[in-house]
Design a protein around this motif. Sequence first.
Motif, PDB file in Angstrom:
ATOM      1  N   LEU A   6       0.863  -1.173   0.000  1.00 41.86           N
ATOM      2  CA  LEU A   6       0.000   0.000   0.000  1.00 41.86           C
ATOM      3  C   LEU A   6       0.899   1.222   0.000  1.00 41.86           C
ATOM      4  O   LEU A   6       1.805   1.329   0.834  1.00 41.86           O
ATOM      5  N   PHE A   7       0.690   2.111  -0.950  1.00 41.35           N
ATOM      6  CA  PHE A   7       1.544   3.281  -1.136  1.00 41.35           C
ATOM      7  C   PHE A   7       0.679   4.528  -1.193  1.00 41.35           C
ATOM      8  O   PHE A   7      -0.340   4.546  -1.882  1.00 41.35           O
ATOM      9  N   ASN A   8       1.082   5.570  -0.468  1.00 42.39           N
ATOM     10  CA  ASN A   8       0.394   6.851  -0.539  1.00 42.39           C
ATOM     11  C   ASN A   8       1.128   7.691  -1.588  1.00 42.39           C
ATOM     12  O   ASN A   8       2.166   8.291  -1.317  1.00 42.39           O
ATOM     13  N   LYS A   9       0.571   7.689  -2.804  1.00 38.53           N
ATOM     14  CA  LYS A   9       1.204   8.388  -3.917  1.00 38.53           C
ATOM     15  C   LYS A   9       1.054   9.895  -3.745  1.00 38.53           C
ATOM     16  O   LYS A   9      -0.056  10.411  -3.661  1.00 38.53           O
ATOM     17  N   GLU A  50      -3.775  12.070  -5.674  1.00 34.53           N
ATOM     18  CA  GLU A  50      -2.976  11.606  -4.538  1.00 34.53           C
ATOM     19  C   GLU A  50      -3.639  10.395  -3.914  1.00 34.53           C
ATOM     20  O   GLU A  50      -4.785  10.092  -4.182  1.00 34.53           O
ATOM     21  N   GLY A  51      -2.893   9.744  -3.033  1.00 36.64           N
ATOM     22  CA  GLY A  51      -3.506   8.733  -2.199  1.00 36.64           C
ATOM     23  C   GLY A  51      -3.140   7.312  -2.539  1.00 36.64           C
ATOM     24  O   GLY A  51      -2.092   7.029  -3.125  1.00 36.64           O
ATOM     25  N   LEU A  52      -4.039   6.407  -2.183  1.00 38.65           N
ATOM     26  CA  LEU A  52      -3.774   4.975  -2.182  1.00 38.65           C
ATOM     27  C   LEU A  52      -3.532   4.406  -3.574  1.00 38.65           C
ATOM     28  O   LEU A  52      -4.361   4.543  -4.469  1.00 38.65           O
ATOM     29  N   LEU A  53      -2.378   3.775  -3.698  1.00 36.23           N
ATOM     30  CA  LEU A  53      -2.025   3.009  -4.889  1.00 36.23           C
ATOM     31  C   LEU A  53      -1.562   1.655  -4.388  1.00 36.23           C
ATOM     32  O   LEU A  53      -0.788   1.575  -3.430  1.00 36.23           O
ATOM     33  N   LYS A  74     -13.806   1.918  -5.225  1.00 39.90           N
ATOM     34  CA  LYS A  74     -12.712   2.844  -4.935  1.00 39.90           C
ATOM     35  C   LYS A  74     -13.328   4.095  -4.320  1.00 39.90           C
ATOM     36  O   LYS A  74     -14.249   4.674  -4.876  1.00 39.90           O
ATOM     37  N   THR A  75     -12.782   4.505  -3.175  1.00 38.86           N
ATOM     38  CA  THR A  75     -13.321   5.656  -2.460  1.00 38.86           C
ATOM     39  C   THR A  75     -12.331   6.810  -2.523  1.00 38.86           C
ATOM     40  O   THR A  75     -11.126   6.613  -2.338  1.00 38.86           O
ATOM     41  N   TYR A  76     -12.870   7.996  -2.774  1.00 35.25           N
ATOM     42  CA  TYR A  76     -12.065   9.206  -2.926  1.00 35.25           C
ATOM     43  C   TYR A  76     -12.601  10.303  -2.025  1.00 35.25           C
ATOM     44  O   TYR A  76     -13.809  10.403  -1.811  1.00 35.25           O
ATOM     45  N   LEU A  77     -11.689  11.139  -1.538  1.00 32.07           N
ATOM     46  CA  LEU A  77     -12.063  12.413  -0.943  1.00 32.07           C
ATOM     47  C   LEU A  77     -11.821  13.442  -2.033  1.00 32.07           C
ATOM     48  O   LEU A  77     -10.740  13.476  -2.639  1.00 32.07           O
ATOM     49  N   TYR A 169      -8.687  -2.591   0.971  1.00 34.66           N
ATOM     50  CA  TYR A 169      -7.444  -1.911   1.364  1.00 34.66           C
ATOM     51  C   TYR A 169      -7.714  -0.436   1.627  1.00 34.66           C
ATOM     52  O   TYR A 169      -8.419   0.218   0.863  1.00 34.66           O
ATOM     53  N   GLN A 170      -7.108   0.095   2.716  1.00 31.02           N
ATOM     54  CA  GLN A 170      -7.339   1.481   3.105  1.00 31.02           C
ATOM     55  C   GLN A 170      -6.028   2.226   3.308  1.00 31.02           C
ATOM     56  O   GLN A 170      -5.036   1.645   3.739  1.00 31.02           O
TER      57      GLN A 170
END
Length: 186
Positions: A6-9, A50-53, A74-77, A169-170
């Motif tokens: 899990l990577f925070n891009k 940005e975010g989860l990759l 897939k959830t996005y803010l 995955y979060q």
Amino acid sequence: MPEILLFNKPFNVLCQFTDEPQYSGERETLADYIQRPGFYAAGRLDRDSEGLLLLTNDGVLQHQISDPKHKQPKTYLVQVEGDITPQAVKQLKIGVELKDGMTRPAVAKKINEPKWIWQRTPPIRERKNIPTSWLELTITEGRNRQVRRMTAAVGFPTLRLIRTKIGPYQLNNLQPGESIMQKAQS
């Protein structure tokens, strides 16, 4: 044994390990953050998102995560320009007509600005006379720039997009550029 990373891009990072030769060294890629041979991105996240990759060392798992026919939610803010209206949120829930057809219904709700979100570098453009608002949006498709096109279609252009979940995955508390290994969930 299948593993998943899990990577925070971060913003402005390409979702690939190499860049086109004409940009050599000018733009950040996954290789600037991830030094694990045999791991490949399971899906994509635009450079300006940005975010989860998720990355994995297993081709079957990579296919299950990234193939649209598996409909991984897939959830996005999403930070949008303007004060998003109940009518716009309702339209996102029903589905939005885009140039490539109607979207599937989404789970959408207006939220307060999340307090835990990191500052973006560079910051989003601010306009004194135009407020911004946030929503949480969950989709089960993976069309090109879909969330941005959906919010624009209902009159509220996306200013910032952060993916927080893919299936089970979060992102949790991973900071931009950080990654963590997890066992693959079935």
